[in-house]
Write a protein that holds these residues in place. Sequence first.
Motif, PDB file in Angstrom:
ATOM      1  N   ASN B 209       0.770  -1.246   0.044  1.00 26.82           N
ATOM      2  CA  ASN B 209       0.020   0.061   0.014  1.00 26.82           C
ATOM      3  C   ASN B 209       0.811   1.325  -0.129  1.00 26.82           C
ATOM      4  O   ASN B 209       1.641   1.541   1.045  1.00 26.82           O
ATOM      5  CB  ASN B 209      -0.844   0.028   1.239  1.00 26.82           C
ATOM      6  N   ILE B 210       0.711   2.124  -1.226  1.00 28.18           N
ATOM      7  CA  ILE B 210       1.593   3.382  -1.151  1.00 28.18           C
ATOM      8  C   ILE B 210       0.980   4.778  -0.813  1.00 28.18           C
ATOM      9  O   ILE B 210       1.686   5.556  -0.387  1.00 28.18           O
ATOM     10  CB  ILE B 210       2.508   3.297  -2.345  1.00 28.18           C
ATOM     11  N   ASN B 236       9.722   5.990 -10.153  1.00 32.51           N
ATOM     12  CA  ASN B 236       9.616   6.287  -8.738  1.00 32.51           C
ATOM     13  C   ASN B 236       8.593   7.591  -8.484  1.00 32.51           C
ATOM     14  O   ASN B 236       7.976   7.894  -7.374  1.00 32.51           O
ATOM     15  CB  ASN B 236      10.876   6.901  -7.889  1.00 32.51           C
ATOM     16  N   THR B 237       8.079   8.103  -9.412  1.00 30.95           N
ATOM     17  CA  THR B 237       7.047   9.332  -9.499  1.00 30.95           C
ATOM     18  C   THR B 237       5.795   8.778 -10.025  1.00 30.95           C
ATOM     19  O   THR B 237       5.770   8.074 -11.032  1.00 30.95           O
ATOM     20  CB  THR B 237       7.508  10.202 -10.179  1.00 30.95           C
ATOM     21  N   THR B 254      10.922   8.660  -1.061  1.00 28.95           N
ATOM     22  CA  THR B 254      10.845   9.243   0.185  1.00 28.95           C
ATOM     23  C   THR B 254      10.519   8.474   1.390  1.00 28.95           C
ATOM     24  O   THR B 254      10.967   8.388   2.446  1.00 28.95           O
ATOM     25  CB  THR B 254      10.105  10.735   0.213  1.00 28.95           C
ATOM     26  N   SER B 255       9.405   7.663   1.178  1.00 25.83           N
ATOM     27  CA  SER B 255       9.056   6.701   2.164  1.00 25.83           C
ATOM     28  C   SER B 255       8.292   5.614   1.536  1.00 25.83           C
ATOM     29  O   SER B 255       7.775   5.805   0.340  1.00 25.83           O
ATOM     30  CB  SER B 255       8.342   7.403   3.466  1.00 25.83           C
ATOM     31  N   ASP B 259       1.979   9.074   1.808  1.00 23.82           N
ATOM     32  CA  ASP B 259       0.805   9.865   2.260  1.00 23.82           C
ATOM     33  C   ASP B 259       1.369  11.266   2.154  1.00 23.82           C
ATOM     34  O   ASP B 259       0.421  12.117   1.946  1.00 23.82           O
ATOM     35  CB  ASP B 259       0.658   9.698   3.596  1.00 23.82           C
ATOM     36  N   ARG B 260       2.654  11.829   2.096  1.00 22.00           N
ATOM     37  CA  ARG B 260       3.032  12.981   2.071  1.00 22.00           C
ATOM     38  C   ARG B 260       3.332  13.351   0.555  1.00 22.00           C
ATOM     39  O   ARG B 260       4.370  12.734   0.191  1.00 22.00           O
ATOM     40  CB  ARG B 260       4.091  13.453   3.039  1.00 22.00           C
ATOM     41  N   HIS B 261       2.689  14.268   0.064  1.00 25.32           N
ATOM     42  CA  HIS B 261       2.850  14.570  -1.243  1.00 25.32           C
ATOM     43  C   HIS B 261       4.458  15.355  -1.363  1.00 25.32           C
ATOM     44  O   HIS B 261       4.975  16.266  -0.654  1.00 25.32           O
ATOM     45  CB  HIS B 261       1.841  15.216  -2.188  1.00 25.32           C
ATOM     46  N   ALA B 262       4.870  14.982  -2.784  1.00 26.14           N
ATOM     47  CA  ALA B 262       6.138  15.965  -3.224  1.00 26.14           C
ATOM     48  C   ALA B 262       5.748  17.159  -3.729  1.00 26.14           C
ATOM     49  O   ALA B 262       6.393  18.269  -3.456  1.00 26.14           O
ATOM     50  CB  ALA B 262       7.095  15.181  -4.044  1.00 26.14           C
TER      51      ALA B 262
END
Lengths: 254, 443
Positions: B209-210, B236-237, B254-255, B259-262
Amino acid sequence: MEFKLEAHRIVSISLGKIYSARGQRGGLKLHKNLLVSLVLRSARQVYLSEPGCPPEPPPAACGPPEEESPPCTTAWAAGEPPPPPQDEAVRSGPRLPGADCESPRSRRCCCGCSCCCAAAAGGEANRGDCATAGAAAPPPPHCPRKRSAGERGQAGSPVKKPRREEEEEPPPPPPPGEQEDMETGNVASLISIFGSSFSGLLSKEPKGRRRTPLDGNEAAAGTPAEAAAEPGQICCDEPVLRTLNPWSTAIVAF
Amino acid sequence: MEEDVETRKISSSFLRDHSYATEADIISTVEFNHTGELLATGDKGGRVVIFQREQESKNQPHRRGEYNVYSTFQSHEPEFDYLKSLEIEEKINKIRWLPQQNAAYFLLSTNDKTVKLWKVSERDKRPEGYNLKDEDGRLRDPSMITMLRVPVLRPMDLMVEATPRRVFANAHTYHINSISVNSDYETYMSADDLRINLWNFEITNQSFNIVDIKPANMEELTEVITAAEFHPHHCNTFVYSSSKGTIRLCDMRTSALCDRHAKFFEEPEDPSNRSFFSEIISSISDVKFSHSGRYIMTRDYLTVKVWDLNMENRPIETYQVHDYLRSKLCSLYENDCIFDKFECVWNGSDSVIMTGSYNNFFRMFDRNTKRDVTLEASRENSKPRAILKPRKVCVGGKRRKDEISVDSLDFSKKILHTAWHPSENIIAVAATNNLYIFQDKVN
């Protein structure tokens, strides 16, 4: 005024959509129901914030409720303050937590209820529902908002009674932190008349009662699988029956 | 099925009369493969039909590579979830091709809950001359065999067979709306309303789950994921769009849980356009990377927007698809049309974008010349090999001869799914249960 009518119309259309979504093949569509509930919320907000009365077809029917105080207090026979808005038991027909007893509010309820009884409703349905609307809390709209969850249990036995009957009322929709209280009042009466068990618009339900599957897709937006209370059952609270006129009682029973 | 230069798929139900089109034949997704040689369509009945482009022949140069049916198979069947008492629709929501690595073709097809990897391969030879069985397949009595022979492969009529190679099930609680193959060709993602999962093609019993936007309390739900896609070159994007009109770009480096967007793409709302339905019409129904990977295109109910990945605060281009519907939102809400999810596509060079509308209209916008055109996919209004005539919707005032007034638009005829050949000017347009293929005019 047109906004209010428009908003009212949108509210009833939205409820119809949510209700009919229950039987959809493939299960409830979370996205669509979320959008519908957002529209419903916007429409309700407009409806409540608009001053004045919408021109209601059967003006006479709204006569009695316009005198606010008597209906307000009589309906609340026990005299206890309305249950906190968070308590979904409150959502039963007669209780409109926070809803004013002002005539516009009552009228609104008339409109709401009459709309949903659209098929069969005559003007008289309005009166009954107006009365129920009038039965809403004497306290100003903001009061219920301040009630905390902790107060839930403090409601007296009359609260418990409708609670039992309302077991099927499922959880409310998305809007975070939105105080569903007064708006849901008339909405609740519409819903109860549909006799549906859909979730979505009603207030937050106490956890224990919520019959959600673990990760139900329908969690936020309605639970098609959950058996509805029979149409009419929800409305059979004593206060409701006391205030509804015979005509609308028939509709409710349906 | 009859084919023309403008190839149409006729309802495969018993009655060929189009007024009897069954709901199962409604096309729900259209996708060219990476070379454009194959075109796959999925329908509400769970079937996949693949068309193959004919080799161009010198004898008939004017019939430039028509598309003919290559393979048809049932990808998904209706299922029943006993725990929730829900039926799972067999409708194919998306098809995505894998790039070709050997003689066989591979595609992913998905319904609401299950993704399947299909292998489509040709068989044009069969072995003959077995020792232990005769030509009919009956076993021979070993004691009767007096000599050995080596089986040989002999040509046979071409047979195209589709076999399910992988089934990726039980990973989604909500309805899958997108799948996207990663540029590493080893992984892909599937997105539902609240979660995005990353899969390896070889592993069917696990997924990562990403993205998970499910709130702890479902009552606080405010937005859902509406579409997701991997970057065409950067493995990766990926981006995902939401029902609130926002796009988030995430970097998997990044992780583990993105859940945290770039990057976060959102255009401030125009307050003058506020209405009851502002939220619905801002919900993004499709998001597509450009082939270059520099831009993303999003489709909401009334517009198509092009965003530069380097600028998050507003799109660089906005195109009005059917702005004349803005005043009709309430009726469109009533008849549920406002919930229609239109897709959008780039052409091969990213210079033109295309999307569908109502009345079997579809629109193309040239990003360079800023010109746009409205065309119609309809049998009545265009003859085979005729050039499509641009259409115009009259918004008010005097209606000219060829124009259509907004009120005469047929909202049941909607073009939600279109596809553009990766390198040539060939487009596939799905109009309910018919597929239209249009090509550039041949001189």
